[in-house]
Design a protein around this motif. Structure first.
Motif, PDB file in Angstrom:
ATOM      1  N   GLY A 149     -19.515  11.028  12.470  1.00 53.96           N
ATOM      2  CA  GLY A 149     -20.852  11.479  12.820  1.00 53.96           C
ATOM      3  C   GLY A 149     -21.891  10.803  11.929  1.00 53.96           C
ATOM      4  O   GLY A 149     -21.562  10.040  11.007  1.00 53.96           O
ATOM      5  N   SER A 150     -23.150  11.123  12.193  1.00 56.62           N
ATOM      6  CA  SER A 150     -24.231  10.414  11.505  1.00 56.62           C
ATOM      7  C   SER A 150     -24.200  10.606   9.990  1.00 56.62           C
ATOM      8  O   SER A 150     -24.509   9.674   9.231  1.00 56.62           O
ATOM      9  CB  SER A 150     -25.578  10.845  12.075  1.00 56.62           C
ATOM     10  N   GLU A 163     -35.347  20.973  19.992  1.00 58.79           N
ATOM     11  CA  GLU A 163     -35.486  21.702  18.719  1.00 58.79           C
ATOM     12  C   GLU A 163     -36.444  21.063  17.716  1.00 58.79           C
ATOM     13  O   GLU A 163     -36.906  21.741  16.794  1.00 58.79           O
ATOM     14  CB  GLU A 163     -34.103  21.866  18.055  1.00 58.79           C
ATOM     15  N   ASP A 200     -32.078  13.804  15.630  1.00 59.79           N
ATOM     16  CA  ASP A 200     -31.083  13.766  16.709  1.00 59.79           C
ATOM     17  C   ASP A 200     -30.771  15.186  17.207  1.00 59.79           C
ATOM     18  O   ASP A 200     -29.668  15.696  17.023  1.00 59.79           O
ATOM     19  CB  ASP A 200     -29.817  13.092  16.141  1.00 59.79           C
ATOM     20  N   PHE A 239     -30.980  16.588  12.007  1.00 60.98           N
ATOM     21  CA  PHE A 239     -30.023  17.396  12.787  1.00 60.98           C
ATOM     22  C   PHE A 239     -28.641  16.797  12.510  1.00 60.98           C
ATOM     23  O   PHE A 239     -28.143  15.968  13.278  1.00 60.98           O
ATOM     24  CB  PHE A 239     -30.358  17.345  14.280  1.00 60.98           C
ATOM     25  N   ALA A 240     -28.053  17.215  11.400  1.00 57.60           N
ATOM     26  CA  ALA A 240     -26.941  16.434  10.846  1.00 57.60           C
ATOM     27  C   ALA A 240     -25.613  16.614  11.570  1.00 57.60           C
ATOM     28  O   ALA A 240     -24.741  15.759  11.477  1.00 57.60           O
ATOM     29  CB  ALA A 240     -26.780  16.774   9.374  1.00 57.60           C
ATOM     30  N   GLY A 241     -25.405  17.732  12.264  1.00 56.62           N
ATOM     31  CA  GLY A 241     -24.163  17.897  13.014  1.00 56.62           C
ATOM     32  C   GLY A 241     -23.008  18.386  12.162  1.00 56.62           C
ATOM     33  O   GLY A 241     -23.190  18.991  11.095  1.00 56.62           O
ATOM     34  N   GLU A 261     -28.988  21.243   8.641  1.00 49.88           N
ATOM     35  CA  GLU A 261     -28.126  21.780   9.692  1.00 49.88           C
ATOM     36  C   GLU A 261     -28.235  23.311   9.675  1.00 49.88           C
ATOM     37  O   GLU A 261     -28.580  23.910   8.642  1.00 49.88           O
ATOM     38  CB  GLU A 261     -26.680  21.317   9.466  1.00 49.88           C
ATOM     39  N   LEU A 262     -27.965  23.922  10.811  1.00 51.98           N
ATOM     40  CA  LEU A 262     -28.067  25.375  10.916  1.00 51.98           C
ATOM     41  C   LEU A 262     -27.064  26.054   9.977  1.00 51.98           C
ATOM     42  O   LEU A 262     -26.018  25.475   9.649  1.00 51.98           O
ATOM     43  CB  LEU A 262     -27.820  25.803  12.364  1.00 51.98           C
ATOM     44  N   LYS A 321     -23.195  26.016  10.429  1.00 55.08           N
ATOM     45  CA  LYS A 321     -22.451  24.752  10.352  1.00 55.08           C
ATOM     46  C   LYS A 321     -22.613  24.046   9.005  1.00 55.08           C
ATOM     47  O   LYS A 321     -21.779  23.220   8.638  1.00 55.08           O
ATOM     48  CB  LYS A 321     -22.922  23.806  11.455  1.00 55.08           C
ATOM     49  N   GLY A 350     -30.343  25.862   7.394  1.00 54.24           N
ATOM     50  CA  GLY A 350     -31.539  26.515   7.939  1.00 54.24           C
ATOM     51  C   GLY A 350     -32.133  25.724   9.081  1.00 54.24           C
ATOM     52  O   GLY A 350     -31.580  24.711   9.515  1.00 54.24           O
ATOM     53  N   ASP A 351     -33.264  26.213   9.548  1.00 48.03           N
ATOM     54  CA  ASP A 351     -33.996  25.522  10.610  1.00 48.03           C
ATOM     55  C   ASP A 351     -34.733  24.344   9.978  1.00 48.03           C
ATOM     56  O   ASP A 351     -35.591  24.534   9.106  1.00 48.03           O
ATOM     57  CB  ASP A 351     -34.986  26.512  11.240  1.00 48.03           C
ATOM     58  N   CYS A 352     -34.411  23.159  10.401  1.00 51.55           N
ATOM     59  CA  CYS A 352     -35.025  21.969   9.793  1.00 51.55           C
ATOM     60  C   CYS A 352     -36.552  22.025   9.868  1.00 51.55           C
ATOM     61  O   CYS A 352     -37.240  21.492   8.990  1.00 51.55           O
ATOM     62  CB  CYS A 352     -34.503  20.705  10.451  1.00 51.55           C
ATOM     63  N   ASP A 368     -30.055  18.440  19.821  1.00 52.30           N
ATOM     64  CA  ASP A 368     -29.328  18.625  21.082  1.00 52.30           C
ATOM     65  C   ASP A 368     -30.311  18.687  22.246  1.00 52.30           C
ATOM     66  O   ASP A 368     -30.017  18.240  23.343  1.00 52.30           O
ATOM     67  CB  ASP A 368     -28.530  19.946  21.045  1.00 52.30           C
ATOM     68  N   LEU A 387     -24.093   6.085  17.945  1.00 56.79           N
ATOM     69  CA  LEU A 387     -23.671   6.083  16.545  1.00 56.79           C
ATOM     70  C   LEU A 387     -23.347   4.666  16.060  1.00 56.79           C
ATOM     71  O   LEU A 387     -23.584   4.334  14.893  1.00 56.79           O
ATOM     72  CB  LEU A 387     -22.472   7.025  16.361  1.00 56.79           C
TER      73      LEU A 387
HETATM   74  C1  LIG Z   1     -26.857  16.239  18.566  1.00 57.37           C
HETATM   75  S1  LIG Z   1     -26.234  17.235  17.256  1.00 57.37           S
HETATM   76  C2  LIG Z   1     -26.347  16.186  15.855  1.00 57.37           C
HETATM   77  C3  LIG Z   1     -25.307  15.134  15.814  1.00 57.37           C
HETATM   78  C4  LIG Z   1     -25.310  14.336  14.542  1.00 57.37           C
HETATM   79  N1  LIG Z   1     -26.650  13.810  14.258  1.00 57.37           N
HETATM   80  C5  LIG Z   1     -24.347  13.191  14.647  1.00 57.37           C
HETATM   81  O1  LIG Z   1     -24.746  12.132  15.126  1.00 57.37           O
HETATM   82  O2  LIG Z   1     -23.195  13.355  14.234  1.00 57.37           O
HETATM   83  C6  LIG Z   1     -27.569  18.343  16.900  1.00 57.37           C
HETATM   84  C7  LIG Z   1     -27.276  19.271  15.726  1.00 57.37           C
HETATM   85  O3  LIG Z   1     -28.508  19.914  15.387  1.00 57.37           O
HETATM   86  C8  LIG Z   1     -28.218  21.215  14.950  1.00 57.37           C
HETATM   87  N2  LIG Z   1     -29.459  21.998  15.071  1.00 57.37           N
HETATM   88  C9  LIG Z   1     -30.000  22.551  16.180  1.00 57.37           C
HETATM   89  N3  LIG Z   1     -31.171  23.144  15.904  1.00 57.37           N
HETATM   90  C10 LIG Z   1     -31.393  22.923  14.579  1.00 57.37           C
HETATM   91  C11 LIG Z   1     -32.454  23.268  13.704  1.00 57.37           C
HETATM   92  N4  LIG Z   1     -33.527  23.950  14.139  1.00 57.37           N
HETATM   93  N5  LIG Z   1     -32.374  22.882  12.412  1.00 57.37           N
HETATM   94  C12 LIG Z   1     -31.301  22.195  11.962  1.00 57.37           C
HETATM   95  N6  LIG Z   1     -30.270  21.827  12.760  1.00 57.37           N
HETATM   96  C13 LIG Z   1     -30.311  22.196  14.049  1.00 57.37           C
HETATM   97  C14 LIG Z   1     -27.088  21.673  15.839  1.00 57.37           C
HETATM   98  O4  LIG Z   1     -26.339  22.700  15.202  1.00 57.37           O
HETATM   99  C15 LIG Z   1     -26.293  20.379  16.044  1.00 57.37           C
HETATM  100  O5  LIG Z   1     -25.224  20.289  15.122  1.00 57.37           O
END
Ligand SMILES: C[S@@+](CC[C@H](N)C(=O)[O-])C[C@H]1O[C@@H](n2cnc3c(N)ncnc32)[C@H](O)[C@@H]1O
Length: 170
Positions: A56-57, A133, A128, A39-41, A76-77, A80, A102-104, A130, A13
C-alpha cells in the motif's frame, strides 16, 4: 488476508512508487523531504484477481530510499491506525514516521503546524480517499503549508466517481 484491490488500484500504486522515487531523487540536494499520506489505508493489501500481495501507499513511501523521505505522517481512522502503526513500526523501527489516528480533516492542520519549522523541505501529499471524505479545508491547509516558499506541497489527489458525477457510486 489484506484489503483486496482491482488492477486499476495496483496501477495507481505503481505510478505513485515511480513518482515518489523521482520526487526524492529530484530533491536529493536538500537534507529533508516530507511525505503526507492523508488516507493511509491498511498494512496488508492484495490484488483482487490474483491474490498477489501488493504494498500500500504507506509501505511504498517508506521503501523509497534514493534518497528516503525524512519525515512521514500517515492519517487513518482510529479503527485502522493502530494496526497500520504496529506493522510499519515492526518493519521500519528507526524511521521518523507517525500514524495519526482520527479524521484527517481534523488532524492535518495540527500536524502541519508541528512540521512548520521544516516547511522549507520539499513535501509530497497523497490524498487517496475511498469517496468524498477529503474536505476543502484540508486541501487548503496543504496548499498553505509551504506559503512563502518557491513551490507548494506537491500532491496526487484521487477523484472518486461521485466527485465528477453526483449520482455515480464507486
Ligand atoms: C482508498 S483507501 C487508502 C488506500 C491507501 N492510500 C493505499 O494506497 O494503500 C482510503 C482510506 O481512508 C481511510 N479514511 C476514510 N475516511 C477517513 C478520514 N476522514 N480520515 C482518515 N482516514 C480516512 C479509510 O479507512 C481507508 O483506509
Amino acid at each position: 488476508m489484506g484489503r483486496a484491490w482491482g488492477y486499476w488500484t495496483v496501477g495507481k500504486l505503481d505510478l505513485l512508487r515511480d513518482y515518489l522515487d523521482a520526487f526524492t531523487t529530484a530533491s536529493s540536494s536538500l537534507s529533508e523531504r516530507i511525505y503526507l499520506d492523508v488516507f493511509a489505508g491498511v498494512a496488508e493489501n492484495e490484488e483482487r484477481h490474483t491474490g498477489r500481495e501488493v504494498e500500500g501507499s504507506a509501505r511504498i513511501a517508506l521503501s523509497i530510499d534514493t534518497p528516503p523521505f525524512t519525515r512521514l505522517r500517515f492519517f487513518e481512522l482510529p479503527n485502522k491506525a493502530p494496526g497500520l502503526d504496529a506493522a510499519l513500526r515492526a518493519d521500519y523501527p528507526d524511521r521518523d514516521f507517525l500514524v495519526v489516528p482520527g479524521d484527517c480533516n481534523h488532524e492535518v492542520p495540527g500536524v502541519l503546524d508541528q512540521l512548520k519549522h521544516v516547511a522549507w523541505a520539499p513535501t509530497f501529499a497523497f490524498v487517496d480517499p475511498d469517496g468524498m471524505e477529503a474536505q476543502w479545508r484540508t486541501l487548503e491547509a496543504l496548499a498553505d503549508f509551504r506559503s512563502g516558499q518557491k513551490t507548494k506541497v506537491e500532491l496526487f489527489l484521487l477523484f472518486a466517481a461521485p466527485h465528477v458525477h453526483p449520482t455515480a457510486s464507486r
